[in-house]
Design an enzyme around this catalytic site. Structure first.
Site, PDB file in Angstrom:
ATOM      1  N   CYS A 121      89.596  25.675  85.655  1.00  0.00           N
ATOM      2  CA  CYS A 121      88.512  25.142  86.474  1.00  0.00           C
ATOM      3  C   CYS A 121      87.907  23.950  85.748  1.00  0.00           C
ATOM      4  CB  CYS A 121      87.446  26.222  86.695  1.00  0.00           C
ATOM      5  SG  CYS A 121      85.863  25.607  87.285  1.00  0.00           S
ATOM      6  N   LYS A 141     101.965  66.016  70.140  1.00  0.00           N
ATOM      7  CA  LYS A 141     101.445  64.985  69.235  1.00  0.00           C
ATOM      8  C   LYS A 141     100.292  64.293  69.954  1.00  0.00           C
ATOM      9  CE  LYS A 141     102.722  60.951  66.462  1.00  0.00           C
ATOM     10  NZ  LYS A 141     101.629  60.082  66.980  1.00  0.00           N
ATOM     11  N   LYS A 192     108.870  61.080  69.421  1.00  0.00           N
ATOM     12  CA  LYS A 192     107.951  60.400  70.321  1.00  0.00           C
ATOM     13  C   LYS A 192     108.536  60.220  71.718  1.00  0.00           C
ATOM     14  CE  LYS A 192     104.984  57.610  68.720  1.00  0.00           C
ATOM     15  NZ  LYS A 192     104.233  56.428  68.218  1.00  0.00           N
ATOM     16  N   GLU A 216     104.549  71.293  68.481  1.00  0.00           N
ATOM     17  CA  GLU A 216     103.196  71.073  68.987  1.00  0.00           C
ATOM     18  C   GLU A 216     103.141  69.710  69.684  1.00  0.00           C
ATOM     19  OE1 GLU A 216     101.242  72.965  64.893  1.00  0.00           O
ATOM     20  OE2 GLU A 216     101.000  70.840  65.419  1.00  0.00           O
ATOM     21  N   CYS A 259      88.329  26.125  92.201  1.00  0.00           N
ATOM     22  CA  CYS A 259      87.780  27.285  91.507  1.00  0.00           C
ATOM     23  C   CYS A 259      87.187  28.250  92.536  1.00  0.00           C
ATOM     24  CB  CYS A 259      86.698  26.851  90.515  1.00  0.00           C
ATOM     25  SG  CYS A 259      85.812  28.237  89.732  1.00  0.00           S
ATOM     26  N   CYS A 282      83.035  28.200  91.742  1.00  0.00           N
ATOM     27  CA  CYS A 282      82.159  27.026  91.886  1.00  0.00           C
ATOM     28  C   CYS A 282      82.746  25.933  92.770  1.00  0.00           C
ATOM     29  CB  CYS A 282      81.797  26.456  90.523  1.00  0.00           C
ATOM     30  SG  CYS A 282      83.180  25.647  89.677  1.00  0.00           S
ATOM     31  N   TYR A 328      94.806  72.843  64.397  1.00  0.00           N
ATOM     32  CA  TYR A 328      96.210  73.210  64.257  1.00  0.00           C
ATOM     33  C   TYR A 328      96.656  73.493  62.826  1.00  0.00           C
ATOM     34  CZ  TYR A 328      96.312  68.097  63.602  1.00  0.00           C
ATOM     35  OH  TYR A 328      96.056  66.814  63.197  1.00  0.00           O
ATOM     36  N   CYS A 375      79.714  26.137  85.641  1.00  0.00           N
ATOM     37  CA  CYS A 375      80.416  27.072  86.518  1.00  0.00           C
ATOM     38  C   CYS A 375      79.842  28.467  86.288  1.00  0.00           C
ATOM     39  CB  CYS A 375      81.917  27.069  86.226  1.00  0.00           C
ATOM     40  SG  CYS A 375      82.850  28.294  87.198  1.00  0.00           S
ATOM     41  N   ASP A 390      97.159  61.979  70.861  1.00  0.00           N
ATOM     42  CA  ASP A 390      96.801  60.589  70.600  1.00  0.00           C
ATOM     43  C   ASP A 390      95.292  60.527  70.372  1.00  0.00           C
ATOM     44  OD1 ASP A 390      97.099  57.920  70.217  1.00  0.00           O
ATOM     45  OD2 ASP A 390      97.237  57.395  72.333  1.00  0.00           O
TER      46      ASP A 390
END
Length: 721
Positions: free
Chosen positions: A470, A140, A363, A138, A454, A457, A249, A476, A142
């Site tokens: 920055c 697997k 896996k 089957e 930055c 700013c 299942y 900012c 997640d």
């Protein structure tokens, strides 16, 4: 029309959705139409989820569903077992814990074929015949494992796997999932307990994340996180809005006669045997393959990518074929599960303390993909750190369409030699977080350089090793939302009700425009007009903000967000200097004299307080009435030594005064509840989260009167003078 379609039901095929107004129906006609609609909708759910062969369009289905809702509302019809129960019920105070009918263990796993063959060798050796073993293979998934109970064919309860013996009762949330039928088809037993996997389809996940981003919310990292967060909502109507799905299942338990949910399951003598095979061997269901054929007969959705194979070689080949097709699936999988097919053999193999000895997960390796970097943008965080982000030509990585990836810092960019236009490999760390792994086609000269100013700013950018910051400080704009969130958070002044979402909303609405000092000028009426707010919640937040005006000096310094200065170092600064003015006048050498402050951190502190923008913000905070209280020079005693307190809600004194009092007598005062907390002191309008955490951790909750009595028992005067 198939043989199992409801007879004489006008809503099964090519339904007429031009319905008469409900006001023209009698109560009897409404009940009859509602029953026909419920029967038809259940049939359409079966054709869509189990047969994967719908007979009407999605739009027609939606119109039937909306008509049923309309009838049930207009005529106050009983909705128990109705498909409309999927829209969600009343919010819950908490998720209750329930005992699972049959213990649900985990599955051992590996990504190496040699380990899978070693598993097969052990299985054949312990079965003592050496013959090839049949396996059910089957995907697997997640997702999240779930146990669902049906009694007399009616949906009764759903619980998460939890610790394998006890899980969270998520009955009302799972009820909202369309692929989980409220009633079974055919002739189900009196009691049926099944195992499935709640997941979010990739297409649903991507669409939902787009909505979150459009709403200014942080997108979910992956479909599993999205499914888990959705399933554990306290408000089922929120779960109902999420695109959740379920594959079944395993048949865990069957009883011929119906029984109350809390009386279902094996007797103690049978419990170990039941656990050993994921349930006892059942009449007509002697193999796992039998289960896969029976579940759809009851209307339960089974994934179509499963196969019965002979021997481990065929199982490995199945896994390799599934991996090759992985990118074409609309759900996330990370491998293949092999199960010994014969349940009697499973019983002989048994379990370890944690794993089934008859199942193994082979896996898949982590995914890697190639794509082009279309652009590189620079984000500015709360501390001013510049983070380069690669904008990618969209690519499917791990079943998720990825259009951005982290480049981390300037040193990594230089090491990779990466720039706009390059073809790169994108990988997901832990199969979750996307990042650029390597350049496979260099289409640029040199590599990307972070800016000297930055991008938000215009302030100078300074280097700190591989990182760039920055120097604009608290004013900012890019740092504003996260600065507000940090200032109000657990590491700051602990202003309840002002988390990430609220901070974003206040900035976007223009109620905070310049700096954290704007918090103290927010008008309650303007706040109440925002979406999701009202007069009571707005006034409560205003009271919380007002209550933060007398923080301890250490809390205030921590709240400012000085780079690399958290609560502990902020408390050390407070103890060493005693006031904000003293820190404003201090130079780097004086700061380095504080124990634990080396040249790097001392430099950050000195630069922070020398920055004119930061000084203006601090001045505005003080003009608004924020007056940090100096730390106690000595403790009053150790009467409360070893105790830890957390405070929530409005007390007759400020929260900082209460914290300082217990700390002066040897106790600890923290901002969040944990298993180490001894008391949660709850004033008026206490925070819901802290109360829930206290109940979860079984921490005593005391009101202010009980707190005063507790202190009196230790000869401590409250409230303090």
């Amino acid at each position: 029309m198939t043989e199992d379609a409801p007879a004489d039901n006008p809503y099964v095929r090519e339904p007429d959705t031009e319905f008469a107004p409900t006001g023209k129906l009698s109560a009897e006609d409404a009940r009859e139409q509602a029953e026909q609609l419920r029967e038809a909708i259940r049939y359409h759910d079966y054709r869509y989820y189990v047969e994967n062969d719908p007979v009407i369009s999605d739009r027609a289905y939606d119109e039937l569903f909306e008509r049923l809702e309309e009838l049930e509302g207009a005529f106050d019809l009983d909705t128990e077992g109705s498909p409309t129960a999927r829209v969600g019920g009343e919010p819950m105070d908490e998720l209750e814990s329930v005992d699972l009918v049959v213990p649900l263990l985990s599955i051992d796993s590996s990504g190496e074929a040699d380990d899978v063959r070693a598993f097969d060798d052990r299985v054949r050796r312990e079965l003592d015949d050496g013959a090839a073993v049949d396996y059910v293979c089957e995907p697997k998934f997640d997702g999240l494992s779930i146990e669902i109970v049906y009694v007399e064919g009616r949906y009764e309860r759903a619980a998460t796997r939890g610790d394998g013996e006890t899980g969270d009762d998520v009955t009302e949330n799972v009820r909202t999932i369309a692929s989980v039928p409220q009633r079974l088809r055919g002739d189900p037993p009196g009691v049926l307990v099944v195992r499935g996997e709640i997941h979010m389809s990739l297409s649903g996940f991507q669409a939902h994340n787009r909505e979150r981003v459009e709403q200014g919310k942080e997108p979910f990292a992956n479909p599993r996180n999205a499914a888990a967060g959705s399933l554990r909502q306290l408000d089922p109507s929120v779960t109902a809005e999420r695109p959740l799905d379920c594959f079944f299942y395993d048949v865990l338990w069957v009883e011929e006669e119906p029984a109350p949910v809390d009386e279902i399951g094996p007797e103690d003598a049978d419990a170990e045997e039941a656990a050993s095979v994921g349930g006892l061997a059942l009449d007509g269901l002697d193999t796992h393959w039998d289960e896969h054929r029976q579940l759809p007969e009851w209307g339960l959705q089974v994934n179509d990518r499963h196969e019965l194979v002979e021997g481990v070689d065929h199982a490995i080949a199945f896994r390799n074929d599934l991996q090759a097709d992985r990118d074409d699936l609309d759900y996330e999988i990370d491998g293949t599960v092999l199960k010994v097919n014969d349940r009697e053999q499973c019983r002989q193999l048994g379990t370890t303390s944690r794993h089934y000895r008859w199942a193994y997960a082979y896996k898949f390796p982590a995914r890697t993909e190639e794509t082009r970097i279309a652009d590189i943008v620079v984000q500015v965080g709360r501390t001013g750190r510049l983070t380069p982000v690669a904008l990618l030509d969209p690519v499917d990585v791990g079943g998720v369409t990825v259009s951005r990836a982290s480049l981390h810092n300037q040193s990594e960019i230089a090491e990779l030699g990466v720039d706009v236009g390059d073809i790169v490999t994108v990988q997901r760390a832990g199969d979750v977080i996307p990042y650029v792994a390597e350049v496979v086609e260099d289409n640029s000269e040199g590599h990307f350089e972070l800016p000297d100013e930055c991008p938000v700013c215009g302030s100078d950018v300074e280097a700190d090793g591989p990182l760039r910051f920055c120097t604009g400080g608290l004013s900012c704009p890019a740092q504003l939302k996260r600065s507000v969130e940090h200032y109000a958070g657990d590491s700051g002044l602990d202003i309840e009700g002002l988390g990430e979402e609220a901070a974003d909303q206040l900035v976007e609405a223009g109620l905070i425009e310049d700096s954290i000092a704007d918090l103290y000028e927010i008008d309650a009426e303007e706040l109440a007009d925002l979406e999701g707010w009202g007069e009571k919640s707005a006034e409560k937040l205003r009271e919380e903000i007002e209550g933060s005006k007398s923080p301890s000096l250490g809390s205030f310094l921590s709240a400012l967000g000085i780079p690399e200065v958290g609560p502990t170092m902020a408390a050390d600064l407070a103890a060493a200097f005693g006031s904000v003015d003293a820190l404003l006048d201090a130079d780097e050498e004086e700061i380095r004299e504080v124990e634990g402050f080396g040249p790097t951190v001392a430099g950050h502190v000195a630069e922070f307080f020398a920055n004119e923008r930061n000084r203006r913000v601090i001045e505005r905070l003080r003009e608004a009435g924020v007056e940090p209280e100096p730390p106690e020079s000595t403790t009053a005693g150790d009467e409360l030594d070893g105790l830890t307190f957390v405070f929530t809600g409005a007390l007759s004194v400020t929260r900082d005064e209460a914290q300082s009092l217990v700390e002066a007598h040897g106790a600890n005062a923290t901002s969040s509840v944990s298993s180490n907390t001894d008391y949660l002191v709850a004033g008026d309008d206490p925070g819901r989260t802290k109360r829930e955490d206290a109940e979860t951790e079984e921490v005593p909750i005391v009101d202010e009167g009980e707190f005063e009595e507790l202190l009196a028992d230790h000869d401590i005067e409250y409230p303090p003078e």
